[in-house]
Design an enzyme around this catalytic site. Structure first.
Site: not given
Length: 323
Positions: A117, A141, A145
């Site tokens: 991402s 988050y 990643k």
């Protein structure tokens, strides 16, 4: 060569499944169906319901289907939720990936594509974000990643896997209405949701250092995301030494205000003026991908423009919310 796709019944995953099967690449899907939908998949694609934390199940699938390549898409992806539940996000996204990689190494998988991402970059202060732009994620988050990219690359080097980590920018649209995004977490479904309920679409901050004061983002059609996975899969099958990290974007920015206007036009809900509310913490003013490296490495570039994304998303919204 058969590919195992984790999370293949989800919004992005189902598009990747269809693109890969259309390209003649056999697939088997592993999905716990926590957010995925089994009926998104073609009837001839095997679906195994299970978790990426279940190593024995993953090894069984890999061996029974003679899998040589993995596309790992399954992950939790809500930024706010990751701030509230960091331990769970690390368990699902990092430990889940570790388990998939461990099973893949044990079963002799040769190619591994990881769904990453643009959240790994955090708040980059550059005109175009390249793959060498410093990665400074600002939420759990994004951290998961980035940690995932490191793990994929390390395991690839240690076990002779060709690898590619694909950094998605802002995904929108649908290749078919039935494959549209069922969630209301991104700007397109969020605005459609408010407009169809007679509410003003929200713009979070209009005092950014941009031409119209609203944030600028790089939106990419989910069908383009899927075609990039096919290109990556083919590259890894041919290049056993590959260790790639690539942006997937259009290289063009659209402001939030411009996007809201287009969403209103396409949906026909033009009579409700947007409401400007306070900024969301951590929203950078401008994030636009450089798409040069993916063109150089994979010969890939985006095929769809923003209006095509919005039009396809509206068709999907109407299918899921009739009346």
């Amino acid at each position: 060569m058969t590919w195992m796709i984790t999370g293949g019944a989800g919004y992005i995953g189902s598009h990747v499944v269809r693109a890969m099967t259309a390209g003649g690449l056999p697939v088997v899907v592993v999905d716990d169906l926590s957010t995925g939908e089994a009926d998104r998949l073609p009837a001839d694609v095997p679906l195994v319901r299970g978790s990426t934390l279940d190593g024995p199940l993953l090894e069984r699938v890999l061996r029974e289907h003679d899998v040589e390549g993995v596309v790992h898409i399954a992950a939790k992806k809500q930024v706010g939720e990751s701030v509230e539940r960091p331990l769970w996000y690390y368990a699902q996204n990092v430990e889940g990936l570790r388990t998939v990689l461990e099973a893949s190494a044990a079963c002799g998988v040769r190619s591994f594509v990881f769904s990453s991402s643009a959240a790994v970059y955090g708040m980059p202060d550059v005109d175009l974000v390249t793959e060498t732009t410093p990665c400074e994620p600002i939420n759990p988050y994004g951290e998961t990643k980035l940690a995932g990219e490191w793990l994929v690359s390390a395991v690839g080097r240690a076990h002779g896997m060709a690898t590619a980590s694909l950094r998605y920018f802002n995904v929108a649209g649908a290749a078919a209405p039935e494959l549209s995004d069922p969630g209301v977490f991104n700007i397109v479904p969020m605005v459609f949701d408010r407009l169809t309920r007679g509410l003003a679409p929200l713009i979070f901050g209009a005092d950014y250092p941009t031409p119209d004061g609203t944030c600028i983002r790089d939106y990419v059609h989910v069908a383009d995301i899927a075609s990039a996975h096919v290109a990556a899969a083919r590259r890894l099958a041919d290049d056993r030494q590959a260790d790639l990290v690539l942006n997937i974007g259009r290289g063009e920015g659209v402001s939030v205000a411009e996007m809201v206007t287009m969403l209103q036009q396409v949906s026909g809900h033009t009579g409700i003026a947007p409401e400007v509310v306070a900024r969301r913490p951590g929203d950078p003013a401008r994030v636009i991908a450089s798409a040069e490296l993916i063109d150089k490495e994979l010969g890939w570039s985006a095929a769809y423009d923003v209006r095509e994304m919005v039009t396809s998303a509206w068709a999907g919204w109407q299918l899921r919310h009739p009346g």
